[in-house]
Write an enzyme that holds these catalytic residues in place. Structure first.
Site, PDB file in Angstrom:
ATOM      1  N   CYS A 195       0.812  -1.231   0.000  1.00 20.38           N
ATOM      2  CA  CYS A 195       0.000   0.000   0.000  1.00 20.38           C
ATOM      3  C   CYS A 195       0.840   1.274   0.000  1.00 20.38           C
ATOM      4  O   CYS A 195       0.315   2.351  -0.252  1.00 20.38           O
ATOM      5  CB  CYS A 195      -0.955   0.001   1.192  1.00 20.38           C
ATOM      6  SG  CYS A 195      -1.990  -1.460   1.266  1.00 20.38           S
TER       7      CYS A 195
ATOM      8  N   HIS B  59      -3.189   7.065   2.515  1.00 19.61           N
ATOM      9  CA  HIS B  59      -3.625   5.752   2.034  1.00 19.61           C
ATOM     10  C   HIS B  59      -4.976   5.441   2.679  1.00 19.61           C
ATOM     11  O   HIS B  59      -5.188   5.701   3.858  1.00 19.61           O
ATOM     12  CB  HIS B  59      -2.588   4.703   2.416  1.00 19.61           C
ATOM     13  CG  HIS B  59      -3.057   3.309   2.204  1.00 19.61           C
ATOM     14  ND1 HIS B  59      -3.613   2.893   1.012  1.00 19.61           N
ATOM     15  CD2 HIS B  59      -3.089   2.227   3.028  1.00 19.61           C
ATOM     16  CE1 HIS B  59      -3.943   1.623   1.119  1.00 19.61           C
ATOM     17  NE2 HIS B  59      -3.647   1.188   2.331  1.00 19.61           N
TER      18      HIS B  59
ATOM     19  N   ASN C   9     -10.040  -0.524   0.309  1.00 19.25           N
ATOM     20  CA  ASN C   9      -8.584  -0.406   0.246  1.00 19.25           C
ATOM     21  C   ASN C   9      -8.099  -0.978  -1.087  1.00 19.25           C
ATOM     22  O   ASN C   9      -8.147  -2.194  -1.298  1.00 19.25           O
ATOM     23  CB  ASN C   9      -7.976  -1.175   1.434  1.00 19.25           C
ATOM     24  CG  ASN C   9      -6.455  -1.117   1.457  1.00 19.25           C
ATOM     25  OD1 ASN C   9      -5.821  -0.683   0.500  1.00 19.25           O
ATOM     26  ND2 ASN C   9      -5.874  -1.570   2.558  1.00 19.25           N
TER      27      ASN C   9
HETATM   28  N1  COA Z   1     -18.148  -8.424  10.164  1.00 23.64           N
HETATM   29  C1  COA Z   1     -18.581  -8.575  11.419  1.00 23.64           C
HETATM   30  N2  COA Z   1     -17.751  -8.837  12.444  1.00 23.64           N
HETATM   31  C2  COA Z   1     -16.437  -8.927  12.182  1.00 23.64           C
HETATM   32  C3  COA Z   1     -15.922  -8.790  10.881  1.00 23.64           C
HETATM   33  C4  COA Z   1     -16.832  -8.539   9.845  1.00 23.64           C
HETATM   34  N3  COA Z   1     -16.453  -8.372   8.573  1.00 23.64           N
HETATM   35  N4  COA Z   1     -14.592  -8.950  10.934  1.00 23.64           N
HETATM   36  C5  COA Z   1     -14.269  -9.165  12.219  1.00 23.64           C
HETATM   37  N5  COA Z   1     -15.386  -9.169  12.964  1.00 23.64           N
HETATM   38  C6  COA Z   1     -15.521  -9.405  14.401  1.00 23.64           C
HETATM   39  C7  COA Z   1     -14.361 -10.145  14.984  1.00 23.64           C
HETATM   40  O1  COA Z   1     -14.532 -11.529  14.793  1.00 23.64           O
HETATM   41  C8  COA Z   1     -14.456  -9.761  16.439  1.00 23.64           C
HETATM   42  O2  COA Z   1     -15.445 -10.552  17.042  1.00 23.64           O
HETATM   43  P1  COA Z   1     -15.232 -11.115  18.541  1.00 23.64           P
HETATM   44  O3  COA Z   1     -15.109  -9.884  19.395  1.00 23.64           O
HETATM   45  O4  COA Z   1     -16.472 -11.888  18.765  1.00 23.64           O
HETATM   46  O5  COA Z   1     -13.982 -11.915  18.468  1.00 23.64           O
HETATM   47  C9  COA Z   1     -14.978  -8.331  16.383  1.00 23.64           C
HETATM   48  O6  COA Z   1     -15.537  -8.161  15.083  1.00 23.64           O
HETATM   49  C10 COA Z   1     -13.927  -7.288  16.609  1.00 23.64           C
HETATM   50  O7  COA Z   1     -12.808  -7.621  15.824  1.00 23.64           O
HETATM   51  P2  COA Z   1     -11.524  -6.728  15.845  1.00 23.64           P
HETATM   52  O8  COA Z   1     -10.443  -7.383  15.028  1.00 23.64           O
HETATM   53  O9  COA Z   1     -11.209  -6.306  17.233  1.00 23.64           O
HETATM   54  O10 COA Z   1     -12.071  -5.449  15.066  1.00 23.64           O
HETATM   55  P3  COA Z   1     -11.334  -4.106  14.804  1.00 23.64           P
HETATM   56  O11 COA Z   1     -12.077  -3.004  15.383  1.00 23.64           O
HETATM   57  O12 COA Z   1      -9.863  -4.209  15.094  1.00 23.64           O
HETATM   58  O13 COA Z   1     -11.465  -3.978  13.220  1.00 23.64           O
HETATM   59  C11 COA Z   1     -10.208  -4.321  11.233  1.00 23.64           C
HETATM   60  C12 COA Z   1     -10.920  -4.985  12.385  1.00 23.64           C
HETATM   61  C13 COA Z   1      -9.611  -5.398  10.323  1.00 23.64           C
HETATM   62  C14 COA Z   1     -11.225  -3.506  10.435  1.00 23.64           C
HETATM   63  C15 COA Z   1      -9.101  -3.399  11.768  1.00 23.64           C
HETATM   64  O14 COA Z   1      -8.296  -4.102  12.697  1.00 23.64           O
HETATM   65  C16 COA Z   1      -8.256  -2.838  10.705  1.00 23.64           C
HETATM   66  O15 COA Z   1      -8.682  -2.056   9.903  1.00 23.64           O
HETATM   67  N6  COA Z   1      -6.950  -3.217  10.682  1.00 23.64           N
HETATM   68  C17 COA Z   1      -6.047  -2.731   9.706  1.00 23.64           C
HETATM   69  C18 COA Z   1      -6.319  -3.430   8.426  1.00 23.64           C
HETATM   70  C19 COA Z   1      -5.632  -2.788   7.281  1.00 23.64           C
HETATM   71  O16 COA Z   1      -5.781  -1.632   7.083  1.00 23.64           O
HETATM   72  N7  COA Z   1      -4.900  -3.568   6.511  1.00 23.64           N
HETATM   73  C20 COA Z   1      -4.254  -3.115   5.369  1.00 23.64           C
HETATM   74  C21 COA Z   1      -3.135  -2.232   5.763  1.00 23.64           C
HETATM   75  S1  COA Z   1      -2.596  -1.340   4.418  1.00 23.64           S
END
Ligand code: COA
Length: 361
Positions: free
Chosen positions: A111, A249, A279
């Site tokens: 990215c 980004h 993304n």
């Molecule tokens: N729909 C519903 N629930 C979801 C889900 C989805 N698509 N994906 C994850 N969950 C759930 C998880 O299973 C978790 O459930 P639990 O509490 O029962 O275990 C809950 O939501 C919270 O998950 P968590 O990982 O804590 O969520 P978060 O607030 O950290 O958001 C991301 C998850 C992936 C959106 C976030 O961590 C993120 O954006 N990370 C960076 C990703 C990124 O940008 N990557 C590319 C970099 S360039």
């Protein structure tokens, strides 16, 4: 002093849309969860390879710069979902454009690839060897999206953006930059095997899709995008108050908001379009830049900060002074070939390979 200035810009977003409501039919998720946790409402799914998306964006950028493919002497393609390992996607973009006078190579900084490309292209021009450099960020990320994994399949999309960089003696172009990588944690966001063109070969399908420790990536993204932008601003001798626009980004609107807060930048000075495309990795910044120009968010002399973070784990930022022209010189009539395929048709190979999404099983 010889610098390099962006004189053309363009984007190419494929027509097929995958909305949050479509995803609700596939996996255990909701529009509410995706919107509140990421800011994304929909993303695009491409019916062509990354090289073709990139070439159409490039033709539009060349028209905006008033240049032809023959004028280009270097093509840098930032991608992590290119058509093949060899030839590089840059080679295929050259072929689509018939830019026979250009050297070409890929940059895989995930990215952060466009910011790496902007710094590389500027250096190639400033050091005297090149006059007109095309920088393309293009991705067909859906190829590596595993719809049995709701943690990742809601985040990504396809698309391309491109800019033309030209030598200039004006007070415009890159003022300072900061690039970095921490290879020791590369595994927290990875696609272990395979390019995107041809048969998948690995016996374990999970090795071929995106796997990610979301929260670890999130924390590092917020820290590094802020820190890197501060380093670039200090190097450039620019105070935060002088910045007109942050083009970050687009990975997650909460990462963008937290970065702006850490910097102390007013949210009105931050460009966000993640709701429309998700993304798109190396494509997010050139696409956002193109839309910022279309929306009148950039004026002659505007001070722009680009900031990115991605797989590797890479990061990069650049402080950039816009030149005089904010209107395209011409518009290209380049288009993608039409398709009758639906978004679900385009995703069927993913379902066949990675396994059926939970709600289709
Ligand atoms: N729909 C519903 N629930 C979801 C889900 C989805 N698509 N994906 C994850 N969950 C759930 C998880 O299973 C978790 O459930 P639990 O509490 O029962 O275990 C809950 O939501 C919270 O998950 P968590 O990982 O804590 O969520 P978060 O607030 O950290 O958001 C991301 C998850 C992936 C959106 C976030 O961590 C993120 O954006 N990370 C960076 C990703 C990124 O940008 N990557 C590319 C970099 S360039």
């Amino acid at each position: 002093m010889r610098n390099a200035e962006i004189t053309g810009w363009g984007k190419c977003m494929p027509p097929n849309v995958l909305s949050n409501h479509d995803l609700e039919q596939l996996v255990d998720t909701s529009d509410e969860w995706i919107t509140s946790r990421t800011g994304i409402k929909e993303r695009r799914i491409s019916h062509v390879e990354a090289s073709e998306l990139g070439a159409v964006a490039a033709k539009r950028a060349l028209a905006a710069a008033g240049k032809t493919a023959e004028d280009v002497d270097l093509i840098l393609v930032a991608t992590c979902s290119g058509d093949s390992i060899i030839p590089a996607t840059a080679s295929l973009v050259q072929k689509h454009l018939e830019a026979w006078n250009a050297a070409a190579m890929d940059i895989n900084a995930a990215c952060s690839g466009f910011v790496y490309g902007l710094v590389t292209g500027t250096s190639m021009i400033s050091s005297g060897g090149y006059e007109t450099v095309l920088i393309v960020g293009t991705e067909k990320l859906h190829y590596i999206m595993d719809f049995t994994d709701r943690n990742t399949c809601v985040l990504f999309g396809d698309g391309a953006g491109a800019v033309v960089l030209e030598a200039t003696e004006d007070d415009a172009g890159l003022l300072a930059s900061d690039l970095g990588i921490d290879g020791s944690v590369g595994h927290i966001l990875e696609v272990p095997v395979d390019g995107s063109h041809g048969d998948r070969t690995h016996p374990d399908p999970q090795m071929c899709g995106i796997s990610m420790e979301g929260q670890e990536v999130f924390k590092r993204a917020v820290t590094k995008m802020g820190e890197s932008s501060t380093i670039s601003l200090e190097k450039a001798g620019i105070a935060l108050e002088e910045v007109d626009l942050l083009i970050p980004h687009q990975a997650n609107v909460r990462i963008i908001d937290a970065t702006a807060r850490r910097l102390g930048l007013d949210e009105g000075k931050v460009f966000v379009n993640i709701h429309s495309y998700g993304n798109t990795s190396a494509a997010t910044i050139p696409v956002a830049l193109t839309e910022a120009l279309e929306q009148g968010r950039i004026q002659p002399g505007s001070l722009i900060v680009f900031a990115a973070f991605g797989g590797g784990l890479t990061w990069g930022s650049a402080v950039y002074r816009w030149g005089k022209r904010i209107e395209p010189i011409a518009e290209s009539d380049a288009q993608l070939p039409p398709t009758d395929l639906t978004t679900m048709d385009l995703l069927q190979p993913n379902f066949d390979f990675f396994g059926l999404p939970e709600k289709m099983a």
